[in-house]
Each structure stands twice: as structure tokens, then as C-alpha cells.
Design a protein around this motif. Structure first.
Motif, PDB file in Angstrom:
ATOM      1  N   VAL A   1       0.824  -1.207   0.000  1.00 45.10           N
ATOM      2  CA  VAL A   1       0.000   0.000   0.000  1.00 45.10           C
ATOM      3  C   VAL A   1       0.860   1.261   0.000  1.00 45.10           C
ATOM      4  O   VAL A   1       0.471   2.285  -0.554  1.00 45.10           O
ATOM      5  CB  VAL A   1      -0.942  -0.002   1.233  1.00 45.10           C
ATOM      6  N   PHE A   2       2.033   1.160   0.601  1.00 47.07           N
ATOM      7  CA  PHE A   2       2.878   2.334   0.798  1.00 47.07           C
ATOM      8  C   PHE A   2       4.166   2.194   0.002  1.00 47.07           C
ATOM      9  O   PHE A   2       4.860   1.182   0.120  1.00 47.07           O
ATOM     10  CB  PHE A   2       3.225   2.496   2.281  1.00 47.07           C
TER      11      PHE A   2
ATOM     12  N   GLY B   1      -6.457   9.252  -0.900  1.00 51.03           N
ATOM     13  CA  GLY B   1      -6.486   8.556  -2.179  1.00 51.03           C
ATOM     14  C   GLY B   1      -6.612   7.050  -2.055  1.00 51.03           C
ATOM     15  O   GLY B   1      -6.866   6.375  -3.052  1.00 51.03           O
ATOM     16  N   ARG B   2      -6.450   6.504  -0.860  1.00 47.12           N
ATOM     17  CA  ARG B   2      -6.611   5.064  -0.669  1.00 47.12           C
ATOM     18  C   ARG B   2      -8.041   4.796  -0.200  1.00 47.12           C
ATOM     19  O   ARG B   2      -8.587   5.561   0.582  1.00 47.12           O
ATOM     20  CB  ARG B   2      -5.598   4.549   0.342  1.00 47.12           C
ATOM     21  N   THR B   3      -8.596   3.703  -0.623  1.00 43.31           N
ATOM     22  CA  THR B   3      -9.953   3.368  -0.210  1.00 43.31           C
ATOM     23  C   THR B   3      -9.973   2.985   1.268  1.00 43.31           C
ATOM     24  O   THR B   3      -8.944   2.597   1.841  1.00 43.31           O
ATOM     25  CB  THR B   3     -10.523   2.194  -1.032  1.00 43.31           C
TER      26      THR B   3
ATOM     27  N   GLN C   1      -8.110  -0.097   5.922  1.00 40.65           N
ATOM     28  CA  GLN C   1      -8.471  -1.031   6.989  1.00 40.65           C
ATOM     29  C   GLN C   1      -7.588  -2.273   6.956  1.00 40.65           C
ATOM     30  O   GLN C   1      -7.139  -2.752   8.006  1.00 40.65           O
ATOM     31  CB  GLN C   1      -9.947  -1.420   6.889  1.00 40.65           C
ATOM     32  N   ALA C   2      -7.309  -2.786   5.766  1.00 36.38           N
ATOM     33  CA  ALA C   2      -6.440  -3.960   5.642  1.00 36.38           C
ATOM     34  C   ALA C   2      -5.017  -3.626   6.094  1.00 36.38           C
ATOM     35  O   ALA C   2      -4.377  -4.417   6.799  1.00 36.38           O
ATOM     36  CB  ALA C   2      -6.441  -4.475   4.202  1.00 36.38           C
ATOM     37  N   ALA C   3      -4.518  -2.467   5.702  1.00 38.39           N
ATOM     38  CA  ALA C   3      -3.174  -2.052   6.121  1.00 38.39           C
ATOM     39  C   ALA C   3      -3.121  -1.847   7.631  1.00 38.39           C
ATOM     40  O   ALA C   3      -2.159  -2.257   8.291  1.00 38.39           O
ATOM     41  CB  ALA C   3      -2.764  -0.780   5.389  1.00 38.39           C
TER      42      ALA C   3
ATOM     43  N   MET D   1      -4.855   5.356  12.044  1.00 37.59           N
ATOM     44  CA  MET D   1      -4.438   5.751  10.702  1.00 37.59           C
ATOM     45  C   MET D   1      -5.388   6.850  10.239  1.00 37.59           C
ATOM     46  O   MET D   1      -6.601   6.718  10.373  1.00 37.59           O
ATOM     47  CB  MET D   1      -4.493   4.566   9.737  1.00 37.59           C
ATOM     48  N   ARG D   2      -4.825   7.926   9.691  1.00 39.05           N
ATOM     49  CA  ARG D   2      -5.681   9.012   9.211  1.00 39.05           C
ATOM     50  C   ARG D   2      -5.054   9.681   7.988  1.00 39.05           C
ATOM     51  O   ARG D   2      -3.843   9.670   7.806  1.00 39.05           O
ATOM     52  CB  ARG D   2      -5.943  10.026  10.309  1.00 39.05           C
TER      53      ARG D   2
END
Length: 130
Positions: free
Chosen positions: A34-35, A71-73, A78-80, A107-108
Motif C-alpha cells: 500500500v505504501f 487517495g486510498r480506499t 483497513q487492511a493495512a 491511521m488518518r
């Protein structure tokens, strides 16, 4: 980018390898896909003054705050979050089994209009990590 900021009670330093935890969080973040590796920044700060629960000085805490560009869903975030928190729980399990430890994470998203960035790091990374 994401910024991974770990705040912790200073009494954890005798119980937990904080530098190794930073490496574990960075590796997990990269493994999520993701990152981008070039943007991952993990840092940890012992909080000088703390009062936890009833004030018992043996209590400890560790809080991970993750700030990232929008920009991430929600599903991806949530998975990350689940993967990274699992890494925290696994890494901290020996401490949690033997002493009092409060573990948390948030996470925000960061508003990109209010968070300018500049970096030359990609010039110094191998092409597969850019």
C-alpha cells in the motif's frame, strides 16, 4: 509517504527493543504493498511525562499514529491497519504477557492542500524501490 509516529512511555525501553520495532513496522508497511518504500518514515519518541490509568509507574503504553496522503480506499486502509496492528501485537506480545501495556494505533489521511512535501530520497534508492 506515510509517516509512522510511535509515542511510548519511557519505561518501555527496558522491556522492548524500540529500534527493532521501528524496523518491523517499516517492513510490514512495505509488505502491504500500500505504501511506497521511498515514502515510509518510522520514528519513535519516548514521552517525557506520562500518567497511565491509576498512575502506577509500572504501566506502559505504545501508540502508533499513521498519517498518509488521501487517495486510498477505506478497505485498503483497513487492511493495512489490521496488518500493521498485528505486527505491533506480535512484537509486543512478550511485554504484554509479563507487564501492563496499553497498545493503540490510528491511521488518518492528511489534507494534501495543507501539507506540502519535497524530497530527494528517490535519487538515492534503487530503481525497484522508487
Amino acid at each position: 509517504m506515510p509517516h509512522f509516529q510511535i509515542d511510548y512511555s519511557p519505561n518501555l525501553e527496558a522491556r522492548l527493543d524500540v529500534a527493532a520495532l521501528c524496523r518491523a513496522v517499516a517492513q510490514c508497511a512495505a509488505d502491504t504493498g500500500v505504501f511506497p518504500v521511498a515514502g515510509i518514515r518510522v520514528r519513535a519518541t519516548a514521552c517525557t511525562h506520562v500518567v497511565i490509568a491509576d498512575g502506577n509507574p509500572d504501566h506502559a503504553f505504545l501508540d502508533l499514529s499513521v498519517r498518509l496522503r488521501t487517495g486510498r480506499t477505506d478497505a485498503v486502509k483497513q487492511a493495512a491497519t489490521a496488518a500493521i496492528f498485528q505486527t505491533l501485537e506480535t512484537f509486543c506480545a512478550p511485554v504484554m504477557q509479563s507487564t501492563s501495556l496499553m497498545l493503540s494505533m490510528e491511521m488518518r489521511d492528511i489534507d494534501p492542500a495543507l501539507s506540502p512535501k519535497s524530497s530527494s530520497i528517490r535519487q538515492y534508492l534503487s530503481k525497484d524501490l522508487r
